[in-house]
Write a protein that holds these residues in place. Structure first.
Motif, PDB file in Angstrom:
ATOM      1  N   VAL A 200       0.832  -1.206   0.000  1.00  9.54           N
ATOM      2  CA  VAL A 200       0.000   0.000   0.000  1.00  9.54           C
ATOM      3  C   VAL A 200       0.864   1.253   0.000  1.00  9.54           C
ATOM      4  O   VAL A 200       0.671   2.191  -0.789  1.00  9.54           O
ATOM      5  CB  VAL A 200      -0.955  -0.008   1.211  1.00  9.54           C
ATOM      6  N   VAL A 201       1.866   1.276   0.897  1.00 15.01           N
ATOM      7  CA  VAL A 201       2.739   2.453   0.990  1.00 15.01           C
ATOM      8  C   VAL A 201       3.529   2.624  -0.306  1.00 15.01           C
ATOM      9  O   VAL A 201       3.683   3.738  -0.832  1.00 15.01           O
ATOM     10  CB  VAL A 201       3.675   2.307   2.203  1.00 15.01           C
ATOM     11  N   ALA A 202       4.043   1.515  -0.836  1.00 11.39           N
ATOM     12  CA  ALA A 202       4.829   1.604  -2.070  1.00 11.39           C
ATOM     13  C   ALA A 202       3.979   2.133  -3.222  1.00 11.39           C
ATOM     14  O   ALA A 202       4.464   2.901  -4.073  1.00 11.39           O
ATOM     15  CB  ALA A 202       5.402   0.229  -2.402  1.00 11.39           C
ATOM     16  N   HIS A 203       2.721   1.723  -3.264  1.00 17.11           N
ATOM     17  CA  HIS A 203       1.830   2.223  -4.321  1.00 17.11           C
ATOM     18  C   HIS A 203       1.670   3.741  -4.224  1.00 17.11           C
ATOM     19  O   HIS A 203       1.753   4.456  -5.245  1.00 17.11           O
ATOM     20  CB  HIS A 203       0.468   1.532  -4.200  1.00 17.11           C
ATOM     21  N   HIS A 204       1.441   4.231  -3.018  1.00 16.17           N
ATOM     22  CA  HIS A 204       1.254   5.679  -2.845  1.00 16.17           C
ATOM     23  C   HIS A 204       2.537   6.430  -3.174  1.00 16.17           C
ATOM     24  O   HIS A 204       2.500   7.508  -3.789  1.00 16.17           O
ATOM     25  CB  HIS A 204       0.807   5.989  -1.416  1.00 16.17           C
ATOM     26  N   VAL A 205       3.663   5.895  -2.776  1.00 17.79           N
ATOM     27  CA  VAL A 205       4.927   6.565  -3.096  1.00 17.79           C
ATOM     28  C   VAL A 205       5.156   6.580  -4.603  1.00 17.79           C
ATOM     29  O   VAL A 205       5.666   7.558  -5.170  1.00 17.79           O
ATOM     30  CB  VAL A 205       6.090   5.854  -2.362  1.00 17.79           C
ATOM     31  N   SER A 206       4.786   5.480  -5.267  1.00 19.02           N
ATOM     32  CA  SER A 206       4.925   5.449  -6.724  1.00 19.02           C
ATOM     33  C   SER A 206       4.063   6.525  -7.381  1.00 19.02           C
ATOM     34  O   SER A 206       4.490   7.221  -8.321  1.00 19.02           O
ATOM     35  CB  SER A 206       4.543   4.065  -7.258  1.00 19.02           C
ATOM     36  N   VAL A 207       2.800   6.668  -6.894  1.00 20.27           N
ATOM     37  CA  VAL A 207       1.917   7.705  -7.439  1.00 20.27           C
ATOM     38  C   VAL A 207       2.499   9.093  -7.189  1.00 20.27           C
ATOM     39  O   VAL A 207       2.474   9.974  -8.073  1.00 20.27           O
ATOM     40  CB  VAL A 207       0.513   7.567  -6.823  1.00 20.27           C
ATOM     41  N   MET A 208       3.041   9.291  -5.995  1.00 17.26           N
ATOM     42  CA  MET A 208       3.654  10.580  -5.683  1.00 17.26           C
ATOM     43  C   MET A 208       4.820  10.872  -6.622  1.00 17.26           C
ATOM     44  O   MET A 208       4.991  12.007  -7.101  1.00 17.26           O
ATOM     45  CB  MET A 208       4.133  10.589  -4.228  1.00 17.26           C
ATOM     46  N   THR A 209       5.626   9.854  -6.900  1.00 20.14           N
ATOM     47  CA  THR A 209       6.775  10.057  -7.791  1.00 20.14           C
ATOM     48  C   THR A 209       6.324  10.432  -9.195  1.00 20.14           C
ATOM     49  O   THR A 209       6.879  11.348  -9.827  1.00 20.14           O
ATOM     50  CB  THR A 209       7.610   8.768  -7.832  1.00 20.14           C
ATOM     51  N   VAL A 210       5.307   9.717  -9.698  1.00 21.44           N
ATOM     52  CA  VAL A 210       4.795  10.024 -11.031  1.00 21.44           C
ATOM     53  C   VAL A 210       4.213  11.433 -11.077  1.00 21.44           C
ATOM     54  O   VAL A 210       4.461  12.210 -12.028  1.00 21.44           O
ATOM     55  CB  VAL A 210       3.744   8.974 -11.444  1.00 21.44           C
ATOM     56  N   GLN A 211       3.438  11.797 -10.051  1.00 20.89           N
ATOM     57  CA  GLN A 211       2.837  13.128 -10.022  1.00 20.89           C
ATOM     58  C   GLN A 211       3.903  14.215  -9.929  1.00 20.89           C
ATOM     59  O   GLN A 211       3.795  15.284 -10.568  1.00 20.89           O
ATOM     60  CB  GLN A 211       1.869  13.243  -8.838  1.00 20.89           C
ATOM     61  N   ALA A 212       4.930  13.972  -9.135  1.00 17.36           N
ATOM     62  CA  ALA A 212       6.003  14.971  -9.014  1.00 17.36           C
ATOM     63  C   ALA A 212       6.731  15.149 -10.346  1.00 17.36           C
ATOM     64  O   ALA A 212       7.078  16.285 -10.749  1.00 17.36           O
ATOM     65  CB  ALA A 212       6.979  14.541  -7.927  1.00 17.36           C
ATOM     66  N   GLY A 213       6.967  14.048 -11.051  1.00 25.20           N
ATOM     67  CA  GLY A 213       7.623  14.161 -12.351  1.00 25.20           C
ATOM     68  C   GLY A 213       6.769  14.918 -13.351  1.00 25.20           C
ATOM     69  O   GLY A 213       7.283  15.759 -14.132  1.00 25.20           O
ATOM     70  N   ALA A 214       5.466  14.625 -13.345  1.00 30.14           N
ATOM     71  CA  ALA A 214       4.574  15.333 -14.267  1.00 30.14           C
ATOM     72  C   ALA A 214       4.512  16.817 -13.933  1.00 30.14           C
ATOM     73  O   ALA A 214       4.506  17.675 -14.846  1.00 30.14           O
ATOM     74  CB  ALA A 214       3.178  14.721 -14.210  1.00 30.14           C
ATOM     75  N   ALA A 215       4.458  17.143 -12.638  1.00 30.37           N
ATOM     76  CA  ALA A 215       4.419  18.542 -12.241  1.00 30.37           C
ATOM     77  C   ALA A 215       5.687  19.267 -12.647  1.00 30.37           C
ATOM     78  O   ALA A 215       5.653  20.442 -13.058  1.00 30.37           O
ATOM     79  CB  ALA A 215       4.195  18.646 -10.732  1.00 30.37           C
ATOM     80  N   ARG A 216       6.815  18.602 -12.563  1.00 33.56           N
ATOM     81  CA  ARG A 216       8.080  19.237 -12.948  1.00 33.56           C
ATOM     82  C   ARG A 216       8.094  19.571 -14.452  1.00 33.56           C
ATOM     83  O   ARG A 216       8.585  20.623 -14.866  1.00 33.56           O
ATOM     84  CB  ARG A 216       9.240  18.324 -12.597  1.00 33.56           C
ATOM     85  N   ARG A 217       7.517  18.663 -15.258  1.00 34.10           N
ATOM     86  CA  ARG A 217       7.566  18.879 -16.708  1.00 34.10           C
ATOM     87  C   ARG A 217       6.635  20.006 -17.161  1.00 34.10           C
ATOM     88  O   ARG A 217       6.900  20.670 -18.170  1.00 34.10           O
ATOM     89  CB  ARG A 217       7.204  17.580 -17.427  1.00 34.10           C
ATOM     90  N   ILE A 218       5.517  20.206 -16.425  1.00 38.13           N
ATOM     91  CA  ILE A 218       4.554  21.242 -16.857  1.00 38.13           C
ATOM     92  C   ILE A 218       4.564  22.436 -15.916  1.00 38.13           C
ATOM     93  O   ILE A 218       3.611  23.213 -15.877  1.00 38.13           O
ATOM     94  CB  ILE A 218       3.140  20.648 -16.936  1.00 38.13           C
ATOM     95  N   LEU A 219       5.635  22.586 -15.161  1.00 31.09           N
ATOM     96  CA  LEU A 219       5.687  23.644 -14.149  1.00 31.09           C
ATOM     97  C   LEU A 219       5.453  25.021 -14.756  1.00 31.09           C
ATOM     98  O   LEU A 219       4.712  25.844 -14.199  1.00 31.09           O
ATOM     99  CB  LEU A 219       7.043  23.588 -13.439  1.00 31.09           C
ATOM    100  N   HIS A 220       6.056  25.323 -15.928  1.00 30.37           N
ATOM    101  CA  HIS A 220       5.961  26.664 -16.511  1.00 30.37           C
ATOM    102  C   HIS A 220       4.817  26.778 -17.514  1.00 30.37           C
ATOM    103  O   HIS A 220       4.381  27.892 -17.817  1.00 30.37           O
ATOM    104  CB  HIS A 220       7.283  27.021 -17.208  1.00 30.37           C
TER     105      HIS A 220
END
Length: 396
Positions: A200-220
């Motif tokens: 369960v924890v690993a799944h949430h961390v994986s989602v967080m990692t994906v979301q953080a990467g997506a946010a970094r790419r569309i930050l501007h």
């Protein structure tokens, strides 16, 4: 009053020396009173006096040590009896009673290798003393039978005590084995729960990692989408942190290597599918889901599903071929209530015994306790078996 008597008996049982001292004192007083008014029935010899009273008192009081030194006490009583005979006193009740008690004590508190030769030697001296005291033949025979019977009673009680001690020792060994098995079962269940919480924890961390990467790419390019992604990361982070705390709390052994695949864990929404699967096996199951459905924390969601799964599995295994089961899941304001009942014979099958060996019941208790809930497992009124659980829910 009865409680006071029981407490005093228990205290005397824990202090046998005091109990024997009190018994000897009462017996000494009784023997001296009998000797003072004793009728010698025409037997030759001196009547009881102060000297004989002192000897009788010392002989009877020696029974205080009959459990600690039974052979020495028997020897002392024999010396006292022979002394009274040598001084020419008529036979008295006190020494005879002390002699019988001493023979009993040897047989009751010493092994056969000691009690048998000591008892045989005591019987021989007893017969000789009766002949010297002028007893008739049949009196000597009856008294000898009495002495042998007393020895046999003492021997039988010793064997009974040894048997009961062995039963108690065996019960203690079985209790230790049961506790060890229960500890092993709890450790196994905690390890399994920890692995599931890890997923369960690993799944949430994986989602967080994906979301953080997506946010970094569309930050501007898209600030609003970045804000949504950050909100999701925040929510997932809090959930993962709560599950991590529970993971640390439940883990008692070294964690096994994490599994490479992160398969989604089941939850309350999968109970319908579980019920359909069990219906295909022939088990009659009815399901009610009451209240307004809401999002549960992943750990509670998984624990609720596993509880229903284990309860219905036990019904399938133990309730019998014609059993029916009922599952009720209720969303309350601050808690999630789960009831699983059947009309089978689960109690007869052994599920209702406290501390039963079933690892599934141990797992239920561990899961519910992990989230601060309440669990009741036992026979159902009207027959059958029931499992009732309550999971407290966090206020959103």
């Amino acid at each position: 009053m009865s409680e006071l008597i029981r407490s005093r008996r228990a205290w005397l049982g824990a202090h046998p020396l005091v109990a024997d001292a009190l018994t000897s004192a009462v017996l000494t007083l009784a023997c001296l009173l009998v000797a003072a008014f004793q009728d010698s029935y025409g037997l030759p010899g001196k009547q009881p006096d102060l000297v004989s009273g002192l000897i009788v008192g010392v002989v009877v009081m020696s029974l205080t040590l009959r459990r600690r030194m039974p052979v020495a006490v028997l020897a002392f009583v024999l010396v006292g009896c022979l002394t009274l005979t040598a001084l020419g006193y008529v036979p008295m009740l006190g020494p005879a009673a002390a002699y019988l008690i001493a023979i009993y004590s040897v047989a009751s508190h010493r092994g056969l290798a000691t009690s048998l030769p000591v008892g045989a030697f005591g019987l021989m001296l007893f017969i000789v003393s009766m002949a010297l005291d002028g007893y008739w033949f049949w009196q000597a025979v009856s008294n000898s039978v009495l002495l042998i019977g007393v020895w046999w009673i003492g021997r039988s009680l010793r064997l009974r005590r040894a048997y009961l001690d062995e039963l108690e020792a065996r019960a203690r060994r079985l209790e230790r084995a049961r506790e060890a098995d229960s500890r092993a079962a709890r450790a196994e269940e905690r390890s399994r729960i920890a692995r599931e919480l890890h997923d369960v924890v690993a799944h949430h961390v994986s989602v967080m990692t994906v979301q953080a990467g997506a946010a970094r790419r569309i930050l501007h390019r898209d600030p609003e989408a970045v804000q949504d992604a950050l909100s999701t990361i925040e929510q997932m982070g809090r959930t993962a942190l709560g599950e991590m705390r529970r993971l640390v709390g439940v883990l008692r052994t070294e964690a096994e290597p994490a599994r490479s695949e992160l398969s989604p864990q089941p939850g309350v929404h999968d109970v319908n599918g579980l019920v359909d699967q069990l219906r295909e096996t022939g088990l009659q199951v009815q399901l009610w889901i009451e209240g307004e459905s809401r999002a549960l924390s992943p750990g509670v969601d998984l624990a609720a599903f596993r509880l229903v799964q284990e309860a219905l599995t036990n019904t399938l295994k133990h309730a019998g071929p014609q059993a029916r089961a009922w599952v009720r899941i209720q969303y309350a304001d601050r808690q999630l209530e789960i009831e699983v009942e059947d009309d089978g014979r689960g109690l007869v099958a052994g599920l209702g015994r406290p501390g039963g060996n079933g690892h599934g019941l141990v797992g239920m208790r561990e899961r519910v306790a992990l989230y601060g809930g309440d669990l009741r497992i036992g026979p159902r009124s009207g027959g059958g078996f029931e499992v009732r659980a309550r999971f407290p829910l966090e206020v959103q």
